[in-house]
Scaffold this motif. Structure first.
Motif, PDB file in Angstrom:
ATOM      1  N   VAL A  74       0.855  -1.190   0.000  1.00 42.99           N
ATOM      2  CA  VAL A  74       0.000   0.000   0.000  1.00 42.99           C
ATOM      3  C   VAL A  74       0.888   1.235   0.000  1.00 42.99           C
ATOM      4  O   VAL A  74       1.720   1.406   0.898  1.00 42.99           O
ATOM      5  N   PRO A  75       0.757   2.106  -0.999  1.00 42.47           N
ATOM      6  CA  PRO A  75       1.592   3.310  -1.036  1.00 42.47           C
ATOM      7  C   PRO A  75       1.258   4.263   0.110  1.00 42.47           C
ATOM      8  O   PRO A  75       0.097   4.361   0.541  1.00 42.47           O
ATOM      9  N   GLU A  76       2.282   4.943   0.589  1.00 42.39           N
ATOM     10  CA  GLU A  76       2.083   6.035   1.538  1.00 42.39           C
ATOM     11  C   GLU A  76       2.214   7.324   0.737  1.00 42.39           C
ATOM     12  O   GLU A  76       3.309   7.769   0.409  1.00 42.39           O
ATOM     13  N   TYR A  77       1.089   7.919   0.416  1.00 41.59           N
ATOM     14  CA  TYR A  77       1.042   8.996  -0.572  1.00 41.59           C
ATOM     15  C   TYR A  77       1.592  10.315  -0.039  1.00 41.59           C
ATOM     16  O   TYR A  77       1.520  10.610   1.160  1.00 41.59           O
ATOM     17  N   TYR A  78       2.095  11.106  -0.974  1.00 44.85           N
ATOM     18  CA  TYR A  78       2.436  12.497  -0.684  1.00 44.85           C
ATOM     19  C   TYR A  78       1.169  13.331  -0.873  1.00 44.85           C
ATOM     20  O   TYR A  78       1.010  14.075  -1.840  1.00 44.85           O
ATOM     21  N   ASN A  79       0.249  13.171   0.060  1.00 43.94           N
ATOM     22  CA  ASN A  79      -1.010  13.912  -0.055  1.00 43.94           C
ATOM     23  C   ASN A  79      -1.048  15.140   0.853  1.00 43.94           C
ATOM     24  O   ASN A  79      -2.092  15.763   1.018  1.00 43.94           O
ATOM     25  N   ASP A  80       0.106  15.470   1.419  1.00 42.99           N
ATOM     26  CA  ASP A  80       0.247  16.717   2.176  1.00 42.99           C
ATOM     27  C   ASP A  80       1.210  17.599   1.402  1.00 42.99           C
ATOM     28  O   ASP A  80       2.415  17.348   1.343  1.00 42.99           O
ATOM     29  N   THR A  81       0.685  18.629   0.790  1.00 47.77           N
ATOM     30  CA  THR A  81       1.515  19.469  -0.084  1.00 47.77           C
ATOM     31  C   THR A  81       2.586  20.230   0.696  1.00 47.77           C
ATOM     32  O   THR A  81       3.498  20.803   0.088  1.00 47.77           O
ATOM     33  N   ASN A  82       2.508  20.216   2.007  1.00 52.54           N
ATOM     34  CA  ASN A  82       3.517  20.909   2.817  1.00 52.54           C
ATOM     35  C   ASN A  82       4.668  20.001   3.237  1.00 52.54           C
ATOM     36  O   ASN A  82       5.594  20.455   3.917  1.00 52.54           O
ATOM     37  N   SER A  83       4.595  18.727   2.850  1.00 52.30           N
ATOM     38  CA  SER A  83       5.648  17.792   3.283  1.00 52.30           C
ATOM     39  C   SER A  83       6.297  17.096   2.088  1.00 52.30           C
ATOM     40  O   SER A  83       6.723  15.953   2.203  1.00 52.30           O
ATOM     41  N   LEU A  84       6.369  17.788   0.971  1.00 52.09           N
ATOM     42  CA  LEU A  84       6.990  17.196  -0.215  1.00 52.09           C
ATOM     43  C   LEU A  84       8.505  17.186  -0.044  1.00 52.09           C
ATOM     44  O   LEU A  84       9.084  18.122   0.491  1.00 52.09           O
TER      45      LEU A  84
END
Length: 314
Positions: A194-204
């Motif tokens: 299961v991917p752990e997405y970069y869905n927080d634009t402040n934590s790229l």
């Protein structure tokens, strides 16, 4: 005085010619032997080997039966970090160079010569055949549904629509005739990952390409952030200059509704077609593509999370 016994001598068998000796070996009419054995002797040895090999086959089949009781044909016994594959997926590309150049990652052709670039388009046709004719996948058509970020497949699998590939379709020769080739990317399948997405634009991450960061920050639907993002770049300054503009079709990554992979019937991996619109011709361009998620580590030597290939168009 005792009578002296007469001495007896062994009389050697008569010398036979080669043909006569061979004939007697095949069949000896005096002893009724065939190939040096009597009928009873042949019967005993044949019976022995029948029993021996029957026992051997029976033992082998019994071991296979016991072995199959310990495995599941759909679910691997050892998964992710407990398996040889691990839990860090690799990234692959198509089309691949000919098998005669198995170590090569160079895509090289002449854009104005159909006979020259036909190999590459034919390879893509073969690779994408299952996507164009999904009925060739066992169970497909019975449990395939159209998915989006609001509708996950549940117990079914998601449909991959070839019509979304636009310029990267077979009808358009994958744009190879325009000297603007499409390269398809595919994330290797790992059961249950299961991917752990970069869905927080402040934590790229800092090393994420700027154009990808800008793209993620423009995504309006928060559910669409559940994507394994993809980036392709030139490896060296000259490559960056020569690679030209890039489009990702149908989207810039692998949607989250395709994960996790559970080996369901009819499952097809999502694809990203990378369209190189105007690469500089006559020069070799080194390209590296990466997949982005918190739990994807990039290791070029181990071919994890990224893929390298070269592009040259004459």
């Amino acid at each position: 005085m005792a009578e002296k016994k007469a001495e007896q001598y062994y009389t050697p068998p008569p010398k036979l010619g080669k043909w006569e000796g061979f004939r007697i070996f095949i069949w000896n009419s005096e002893t009724h032997q065939f190939l040096g054995r009597t009928g009873a002797s042949w019967g005993k040895i044949i019976l022995f080997y029948i029993l021996f090999y029957s026992g051997l086959i029976g033992f082998f089949l019994a071991m296979i039966a016991v072995f199959y009781q310990t495995i599941d044909l759909r679910i691997p016994k050892w998964q992710q970090d407990k398996s040889v594959i691990g839990n860090n997926p690799g990234l692959g590309f198509r089309p691949m160079p000919p098998e005669s150049n198995v170590e090569s990652t160079l895509i090289w052709y002449r854009g104005n010569d159909e006979r020259n670039y036909k190999y590459w388009t034919d390879e893509l046709d073969k690779f994408l055949q299952v996507y164009k004719n999904p009925g060739t996948v066992p169970g497909d058509g019975k449990n395939t549904v159209h998915c989006d970020f609001e509708n996950y497949p549940g117990d079914k699998v998601c449909y991959v629509d070839p019509k979304e590939w636009s310029y990267c379709s077979s009808e358009n020769h994958y744009s190879y005739h325009r000297s603007a080739p499409c390269i398809f990317l595919k994330l290797n399948k790992i059961y249950g990952w299961v991917p752990e997405y970069y869905n927080d634009t402040n934590s790229l991450p800092e090393n994420m390409p700027k154009d990808l960061k800008d793209h993620i920050q423009t995504v309006e639907n928060p559910h669409a952030l559940n994507t394994v993002w993809v980036s392709c770049e030139g490896e060296n300054p000259a490559d960056v200059e020569n690679i030209g503009p890039i489009q990702y079709i149908p989207r810039r990554g692998f949607p989250g509704f395709f994960f996790p992979f559970k080996n369901k019937e009819g499952y097809l991996s999502p694809l990203v077609a990378v369209w190189f619109e105007r690469p500089t011709t006559g020069v070799l361009i080194n390209i590296e593509c990466k997949a982005w998620a918190h739990n994807i580590r990039h290791d070029r030597a181990e071919r994890r999370g990224s893929v390298h290939f070269e592009l040259m168009i004459d």
